[in-house]
Design a protein around this motif. Structure first.
Motif, PDB file in Angstrom:
ATOM      1  N   LYS A  59       0.701  -1.314  -0.043  1.00  0.00           N
ATOM      2  CA  LYS A  59      -0.029   0.057  -0.102  1.00  0.00           C
ATOM      3  C   LYS A  59       0.847   1.187  -0.025  1.00  0.00           C
ATOM      4  O   LYS A  59       0.818   2.340  -0.752  1.00  0.00           O
ATOM      5  N   ILE A  60       2.060   1.363   0.759  1.00  0.00           N
ATOM      6  CA  ILE A  60       2.561   2.379   0.912  1.00  0.00           C
ATOM      7  C   ILE A  60       3.815   2.563  -0.336  1.00  0.00           C
ATOM      8  O   ILE A  60       3.984   3.638  -0.831  1.00  0.00           O
ATOM      9  N   GLY A  61       4.258   1.410  -0.735  1.00  0.00           N
ATOM     10  CA  GLY A  61       5.170   1.535  -1.748  1.00  0.00           C
ATOM     11  C   GLY A  61       4.761   1.326  -3.138  1.00  0.00           C
ATOM     12  O   GLY A  61       5.746   1.393  -4.148  1.00  0.00           O
ATOM     13  N   ARG A  62       3.304   1.369  -3.546  1.00  0.00           N
ATOM     14  CA  ARG A  62       3.068   1.177  -4.792  1.00  0.00           C
ATOM     15  C   ARG A  62       3.585   2.313  -5.654  1.00  0.00           C
ATOM     16  O   ARG A  62       3.860   2.194  -6.938  1.00  0.00           O
ATOM     17  N   PRO A  63       3.588   3.557  -5.338  1.00  0.00           N
ATOM     18  CA  PRO A  63       4.030   4.671  -6.064  1.00  0.00           C
ATOM     19  C   PRO A  63       5.484   4.464  -6.595  1.00  0.00           C
ATOM     20  O   PRO A  63       6.008   5.019  -7.578  1.00  0.00           O
ATOM     21  N   LEU A  64       6.222   3.540  -5.908  1.00  0.00           N
ATOM     22  CA  LEU A  64       7.861   3.346  -6.241  1.00  0.00           C
ATOM     23  C   LEU A  64       7.830   2.769  -7.511  1.00  0.00           C
ATOM     24  O   LEU A  64       8.857   3.032  -8.455  1.00  0.00           O
ATOM     25  N   MET A  65       6.886   2.060  -8.010  1.00  0.00           N
ATOM     26  CA  MET A  65       7.038   1.425  -9.559  1.00  0.00           C
ATOM     27  C   MET A  65       6.882   2.505 -10.476  1.00  0.00           C
ATOM     28  O   MET A  65       7.731   2.375 -11.374  1.00  0.00           O
ATOM     29  N   LEU A  66       6.135   3.320 -10.403  1.00  0.00           N
ATOM     30  CA  LEU A  66       5.883   4.472 -11.331  1.00  0.00           C
ATOM     31  C   LEU A  66       7.083   5.451 -11.088  1.00  0.00           C
ATOM     32  O   LEU A  66       7.652   6.013 -12.290  1.00  0.00           O
ATOM     33  N   GLN A  67       7.524   5.852 -10.005  1.00  0.00           N
ATOM     34  CA  GLN A  67       8.753   6.612  -9.979  1.00  0.00           C
ATOM     35  C   GLN A  67       9.897   5.847 -10.469  1.00  0.00           C
ATOM     36  O   GLN A  67      10.762   6.729 -11.264  1.00  0.00           O
ATOM     37  N   ASN A  68      10.207   4.745 -10.233  1.00  0.00           N
ATOM     38  CA  ASN A  68      11.310   3.936 -10.992  1.00  0.00           C
ATOM     39  C   ASN A  68      11.342   4.031 -12.551  1.00  0.00           C
ATOM     40  O   ASN A  68      12.327   4.069 -13.278  1.00  0.00           O
ATOM     41  N   ASN A  69       9.930   3.907 -12.879  1.00  0.00           N
ATOM     42  CA  ASN A  69       9.934   3.701 -14.603  1.00  0.00           C
ATOM     43  C   ASN A  69      10.218   5.128 -15.027  1.00  0.00           C
ATOM     44  O   ASN A  69      10.986   5.425 -15.899  1.00  0.00           O
ATOM     45  N   LEU A  70       9.791   6.474 -14.406  1.00  0.00           N
ATOM     46  CA  LEU A  70      10.084   7.675 -14.504  1.00  0.00           C
ATOM     47  C   LEU A  70      11.610   7.992 -14.793  1.00  0.00           C
ATOM     48  O   LEU A  70      12.182   8.660 -15.532  1.00  0.00           O
ATOM     49  N   GLN A  71      12.020   7.362 -13.541  1.00  0.00           N
ATOM     50  CA  GLN A  71      13.560   7.920 -13.428  1.00  0.00           C
ATOM     51  C   GLN A  71      14.480   7.113 -14.440  1.00  0.00           C
ATOM     52  O   GLN A  71      15.521   7.616 -14.761  1.00  0.00           O
ATOM     53  N   GLN A  72      14.183   5.843 -14.954  1.00  0.00           N
ATOM     54  CA  GLN A  72      14.933   5.299 -16.045  1.00  0.00           C
ATOM     55  C   GLN A  72      14.829   6.151 -17.050  1.00  0.00           C
ATOM     56  O   GLN A  72      15.903   6.209 -17.957  1.00  0.00           O
ATOM     57  N   SER A  73      13.687   6.798 -17.623  1.00  0.00           N
ATOM     58  CA  SER A  73      13.692   7.736 -18.735  1.00  0.00           C
ATOM     59  C   SER A  73      14.404   9.040 -18.480  1.00  0.00           C
ATOM     60  O   SER A  73      15.125   9.459 -19.425  1.00  0.00           O
ATOM     61  N   ASN A  74      14.378   9.234 -17.290  1.00  0.00           N
ATOM     62  CA  ASN A  74      15.042  10.736 -16.993  1.00  0.00           C
ATOM     63  C   ASN A  74      16.769  10.339 -17.045  1.00  0.00           C
ATOM     64  O   ASN A  74      17.345  11.367 -17.819  1.00  0.00           O
ATOM     65  N   GLU A  75      17.218   9.439 -16.724  1.00  0.00           N
ATOM     66  CA  GLU A  75      18.353   8.999 -16.619  1.00  0.00           C
ATOM     67  C   GLU A  75      18.929   8.845 -17.998  1.00  0.00           C
ATOM     68  O   GLU A  75      20.202   9.444 -18.432  1.00  0.00           O
TER      69      GLU A  75
END
Length: 563
Positions: free
Chosen positions: A195-211
């Protein structure tokens, strides 16, 4: 995408893949059994300590050394086989993606999609590596914890016995209460973590594109360093790079916050679990129903069950990153397959090796704007055609269409075979490697003697490069624009194509060198058809046929007298 990745175990490499996989499963199962033996070993060891039995203590240490020796050896082989399987799987999957990316010029047509894919280099070079590594790590971890859960749940159930709980006036008997306690405790921890960590998946996806975007900006600055320094663009480039990097910082701050919350949950969960088993087993111990060794065996078995059930909690960060790279690879694969389903040039072309023919050929931009309307012409081998017109009228697009790489056209045309075509662009493409490989590109295995290579370089006034023929470097950075043009000309002399396309080839060189290039083509390749694009009036004298585009789809065609 996942289906394609898993097809590795059904490919020609399947026998080796299955051998490595089965050996990995065997090692994983053996490690769990060895840990169970160590957990059972604790009973006798702590009982011997409690009873001050030195002989039993000594024998227990020998047994411990034997179990640990087998465990260490098995653990080493498991790591070796897992890393080898990762390498082989990545090698196979990378080959699949590169083949799909290069198939029928997908890498070129990809930029015309409505939703263009960003950074295919990162998806092939980095995302596949992360996908393979995380997939095997998570799969092996899941297998190990599943076996652990089954084995130690049986042990814990046997050690738990039963507990009697009074509910009002009714006494309830709960068998295997330690197992049920572990399940409830772990289920609650897993639910809170997800429940708390669900946003982490979207954040990691976005960070891959940013990098990937930030790295591309750095590479692009390096590639155009000369232009930037001449324009004094250092300040602008610094601002641009920091802008891209700020996206990384913003996303990373969000990842830090989410990771912190997950760490609080997992840390509290882990710390409480260290005493949880003792708390729920302590009544039996203080009632003299358990000895010290049995208490430690219960604690060990409970810890293994808890560890298996807490696998999602402990691996949530890795699962989030795995899902991010999986989504990026799935998107990449979907877009590549979408290109194959589109209407490409090969659907409306026919084969004629001797004459380039167009019949009411209309060429369009990706947005559907007409660039050339109903062009009909015939260009036999050995002829020359100059395509002129204002900037942006579609000259290069028409050239790409005639060469068979532009997909947006209607009508009919004959595409020359790939082996008989050579492009001489304004900025020639020189692959990284030896100068010999650059001259022979794109036919790596073509049989050309050293004498012919030397002769071609002499003709093109590149004899000074002969001592460095087998030196590997980035020759596009070490040669001047004029030398690069002469190198591509030497390539044409060696390959002897029947169709030569020159896209603004002489735009950045002087008139003398321009005349030299066309004179060499005429003398050394008299049977080749030459199709050029350019603005200079001097080009007219080197071509017998002239095609003028007006920028609105119209065109005019004329022929000059034979010289």
């Amino acid at each position: 995408m996942v289906r394609m990745a898993l097809s590795y175990w059904l490919s020609k490499a399947a026998p080796k893949a299955w051998i490595l996989t089965l050996f990995l499963i065997l090692c994983t199962g053996l490690l769990v059994l060895l840990h169970m033996q160590l957990n059972n070993w604790q009973v006798g060891f702590y009982n011997h300590l409690q009873q001050h039995n030195f002989t039993g203590f000594y024998h227990a240490l020998i047994q411990f050394a034997l179990i640990c020796s087998i465990l260490v050896a098995t653990s080493g082989w498991q790591t070796h086989v897992k890393m080898l399987l990762q390498l082989r799987w990545r090698q196979w999957l990378t080959n699949k993606y590169i083949t799909l990316w290069l198939h029928k010029q997908n890498y070129f047509h990809m930029k015309f999609l409505v939703k263009a894919i960003d950074n295919p280099d990162q998806r092939i070079g980095e995302d596949i590596q992360l996908f393979v590594t995380h997939s095997l790590d998570l799969a092996v971890g899941l297998l190990r914890h599943l076996i652990t859960l089954i084995v130690f749940s049986v042990v814990l159930w046997r050690l738990s016995g039963e507990i009697r709980v009074s509910l009002l006036t009714t006494e309830v008997i709960i068998p295997g209460y330690l197992v049920w306690s572990a399940l409830l405790y772990s289920a609650f921890g897993t639910w809170v973590t997800i429940k708390i960590g669900r946003p982490l998946m979207l954040q990691n996806n976005l960070q891959q594109s940013n990098e990937a975007n930030f790295r591309y900006s750095l590479i692009r600055l390096k590639e155009y360093a000369e232009g930037v320094v001449l324009c004094k663009g250092d300040t602008w480039e610094k601002h641009n790079l920091l802008k891209w990097f700020s996206n990384i910082v913003i996303t990373q701050l969000a990842i830090i916050k989410t990771t912190r919350d997950i760490t609080w949950i997992s840390s509290a969960y882990t710390q409480l679990s260290t005493v949880f088993a003792f708390l729920i087993a302590s009544p039996k111990y203080f009632n003299d129903e358990l000895q010290l060794g049995q208490l430690f065996e219960i604690s060990g078995a409970y810890w293994y069950v808890h560890s298996a059930l807490a696998y999602i909690i402990e691996s949530f960060g890795k699962i989030a990153q795995w899902q991010a790279v999986t989504n990026r690879l799935r998107e990449f694969c979907t877009q590549l397959r979408l290109i194959q389903s589109q209407h490409l040039a090969s659907n409306t072309s026919f084969y004629n090796p001797d004459t380039l023919i167009t019949k009411e050929l209309s060429v369009f931009s990706p947005a559907g704007h007409i660039l050339v309307n109903k062009l009909t012409l015939a260009l036999p081998g050995g002829e020359s055609l100059l395509i002129t017109g204002p900037s942006g009228c579609g000259k290069t697009t028409l050239l790409q269409t005639l060469a068979g790489v532009w997909p947006y056209f209607s009508g009919q045309m004959s595409c020359p075979p790939d082996s008989s075509v050579l492009f001489l662009p304004q900025k020639p493409y020189i692959p990284i490697g030896s100068l010999r490989a650059a001259v022979l590109y794109p036919y790596k295995h073509v049989s050309v003697t050293d004498n012919k290579v030397e002769e071609a370089l002499h003709i093109c006034k590149l004899a000074a490069l002969l001592p460095r023929l087998d030196i590997e470097t980035d020759w596009s950075k070490n040669l001047s624009p004029g030398e690069l043009q002469r190198l591509s000309l030497a390539r044409a002399i060696l390959h002897r194509p029947k169709w030569i396309f020159l896209d603004e080839t002489t735009a950045c060189i002087d008139a003398a060198m321009e005349a030299e290039i066309y004179q060499i083509l005429k003398e050394k390749l008299p049977d080749a058809a030459v199709i050029s694009i350019g603005h200079r009036d001097t080009l007219t004298s080197y071509h017998r046929k002239i095609l003028k585009l007006n920028g609105t789809g119209g065109w005019s065609y004329s022929e000059q007298p034979q010289q």
